[in-house]
Motif scaffolding. Sequence first.
Motif, mmCIF file in Angstrom:
data_model
loop_
_atom_site.group_PDB
_atom_site.id
_atom_site.type_symbol
_atom_site.label_atom_id
_atom_site.label_comp_id
_atom_site.label_asym_id
_atom_site.label_seq_id
_atom_site.Cartn_x
_atom_site.Cartn_y
_atom_site.Cartn_z
ATOM 1 N N ARG A 1 3.252 12.757 -13.551
ATOM 2 C CA ARG A 1 4.089 11.610 -13.223
ATOM 3 C C ARG A 1 4.291 11.624 -11.717
ATOM 4 N NH1 ARG A 1 7.569 12.174 -16.939
ATOM 5 N NH2 ARG A 1 9.073 13.477 -15.855
ATOM 6 N N VAL A 2 4.124 10.463 -11.099
ATOM 7 C CA VAL A 2 4.073 10.378 -9.639
ATOM 8 C C VAL A 2 5.103 9.378 -9.145
ATOM 9 C CG1 VAL A 2 2.590 9.818 -7.663
ATOM 10 C CG2 VAL A 2 1.611 10.910 -9.684
ATOM 11 N N ASP A 3 5.808 9.730 -8.093
ATOM 12 C CA ASP A 3 6.698 8.784 -7.431
ATOM 13 C C ASP A 3 5.849 7.728 -6.728
ATOM 14 O OD1 ASP A 3 8.218 8.089 -4.609
ATOM 15 O OD2 ASP A 3 9.586 8.194 -6.305
ATOM 16 N N LEU A 4 6.080 6.468 -7.070
ATOM 17 C CA LEU A 4 5.227 5.400 -6.567
ATOM 18 C C LEU A 4 5.251 5.298 -5.047
ATOM 19 C CD1 LEU A 4 3.493 2.834 -6.981
ATOM 20 C CD2 LEU A 4 5.628 1.564 -7.277
ATOM 21 N N THR A 5 6.410 5.378 -4.445
ATOM 22 C CA THR A 5 6.526 5.093 -3.018
ATOM 23 C C THR A 5 6.047 6.239 -2.134
ATOM 24 O OG1 THR A 5 8.838 5.842 -3.027
ATOM 25 C CG2 THR A 5 8.422 3.484 -3.356
ATOM 26 N N THR A 6 6.111 7.471 -2.636
ATOM 27 C CA THR A 6 5.723 8.617 -1.808
ATOM 28 C C THR A 6 4.406 9.242 -2.221
ATOM 29 O OG1 THR A 6 6.866 10.264 -3.179
ATOM 30 C CG2 THR A 6 8.160 9.155 -1.459
ATOM 31 N N GLY A 7 3.977 8.983 -3.451
ATOM 32 C CA GLY A 7 2.779 9.624 -3.966
ATOM 33 C C GLY A 7 3.003 11.056 -4.405
ATOM 34 N N SER B 1 0.858 -1.185 0.000
ATOM 35 C CA SER B 1 0.000 0.000 0.000
ATOM 36 C C SER B 1 0.894 1.235 0.000
ATOM 37 C CB SER B 1 -0.889 -0.012 1.250
ATOM 38 O OG SER B 1 -1.600 1.194 1.390
ATOM 39 N N TYR B 2 0.516 2.237 -0.819
ATOM 40 C CA TYR B 2 1.322 3.438 -0.981
ATOM 41 C C TYR B 2 0.448 4.682 -0.818
ATOM 42 C CZ TYR B 2 4.257 -0.038 -3.317
ATOM 43 O OH TYR B 2 4.991 -1.160 -3.608
ATOM 44 N N PRO B 3 1.060 5.812 -0.464
ATOM 45 C CA PRO B 3 0.271 7.057 -0.370
ATOM 46 C C PRO B 3 -0.290 7.458 -1.732
ATOM 47 C CG PRO B 3 2.429 7.311 0.696
ATOM 48 C CD PRO B 3 2.471 6.029 -0.078
ATOM 49 N N HIS B 4 -1.492 8.014 -1.713
ATOM 50 C CA HIS B 4 -2.123 8.529 -2.927
ATOM 51 C C HIS B 4 -2.771 9.857 -2.588
ATOM 52 C CE1 HIS B 4 -5.509 8.782 -5.938
ATOM 53 N NE2 HIS B 4 -4.469 8.596 -6.735
ATOM 54 N N ASP B 5 -2.646 10.813 -3.460
ATOM 55 C CA ASP B 5 -3.187 12.150 -3.233
ATOM 56 C C ASP B 5 -4.706 12.079 -3.101
ATOM 57 O OD1 ASP B 5 -3.955 14.786 -3.221
ATOM 58 O OD2 ASP B 5 -3.105 15.265 -5.190
ATOM 59 N N PRO B 6 -5.265 12.370 -1.926
ATOM 60 C CA PRO B 6 -6.718 12.289 -1.759
ATOM 61 C C PRO B 6 -7.465 13.377 -2.512
ATOM 62 C CG PRO B 6 -5.712 13.168 0.226
ATOM 63 C CD PRO B 6 -4.585 12.750 -0.668
ATOM 64 N N GLN B 7 -6.744 14.353 -3.058
ATOM 65 C CA GLN B 7 -7.380 15.383 -3.883
ATOM 66 C C GLN B 7 -7.433 14.984 -5.352
ATOM 67 O OE1 GLN B 7 -8.790 18.019 -2.298
ATOM 68 N NE2 GLN B 7 -8.063 16.894 -0.484
#
Length: 272
Positions: free
Chosen positions: A82-88, A49-55
Motif C-alpha cells: 500500500r502506497v501513499d499517493l502523494t509521496t510514493g 504527477s506523483y513520485p513513483h518508486d523507480p525500483q
Amino acid sequence: MSPRRCKWPLALQLGLVLGVACVGVSCGEAPDGSWTTARPIHGFRVVASYPHDPQAFTQGLAIHMGQLYEGTGSYGKSVVRRVDLTTGRSLRETQLAPEFFGEGITLWDDKLIQLTWRNHQGFIYARETFAREHSFTLAWEGWGLTHDGRQWIASDGTEVLRFLDPQTQRVVRRLRVMDEDRPLRYLNELEYIDGQVWANIWHNDLIARIDPESGQVVSYVDLSGLYPEQHSRKHEQVLNGIAYDADANRLFVTGKNWPRLYEIQVLEGQQN
C-alpha cells in the motif's frame, strides 16, 4: 516474445500487436491498404504527477480510499504494498518468496488478490494487514487482473481474457479480444472502468478499451510521450499499471521502473 520497444510509428506498433505489418502511415493503415482500424485512438492530458518508486517493476495497480495498492514483479523482488499517493512512500508491504514472480492485483471486498507469472498460483491477502489467507491454482500464466463487481478478469499475455468465479477461482468464461476480425495480443495489466476492460498492451504505449461482452476493442488510448523525456528509457521500462478511482473519477497510470505516477484525463476526440 513481444516486439522490442522502440520509437516506431503508432501504426507499426498497433500492427505488431495485431499480427499485421504496417509501416510509415497514419493511424493503423497498412501501406497496401489491406488493413485499417476503425477504432478511435484517443490522446490524453496530464492532470497531476506523483513520485513513483523507480525500483518497482510494476505489474498490478489499484486504488482504494485515496491509497494506491501495487504489485511488483521479478524473482526475489516481488512485493504487494500500500502506497501513499502523494509521496510514493510504501505504508505497508509484504514480500513474496524468491521463487515467485508477482503479477497483476485487484481489490475484492476486504481482500487483495494477486497472480503470479509462471508459478501457477494466485494469492489472497487481507487488504488491511497483507496477511496471506489463501492460495489458488492457475492453469495458465498470470499477467493482469481486475474485476467487474461479479467476476475476476485475468489476462495471460495472449488475446484471451478469463472470467473467474471469486468463490472457487474457477474459469467460468473465456473471451477472445478482437479488433474487428484480428486478435489483439499481449494483453497485460487490466482495469475495469465504466463497463469496459482497459488493458495495457505489453511493450506498447497503447491502452485498449474492450467491450467485456463481445470482446471487441472499442477504442485505444495512446500514451506515447508520457514517460519523462529527461530520463532514458530502458527496454523493460514499459507502460504498465492502470488504477481508476471510481468515487472521485480519477485515472492513474505508470510503468515498470518509472520514476513518476500520473493522473491523466483521456481526450475523447479521435487522434489522427
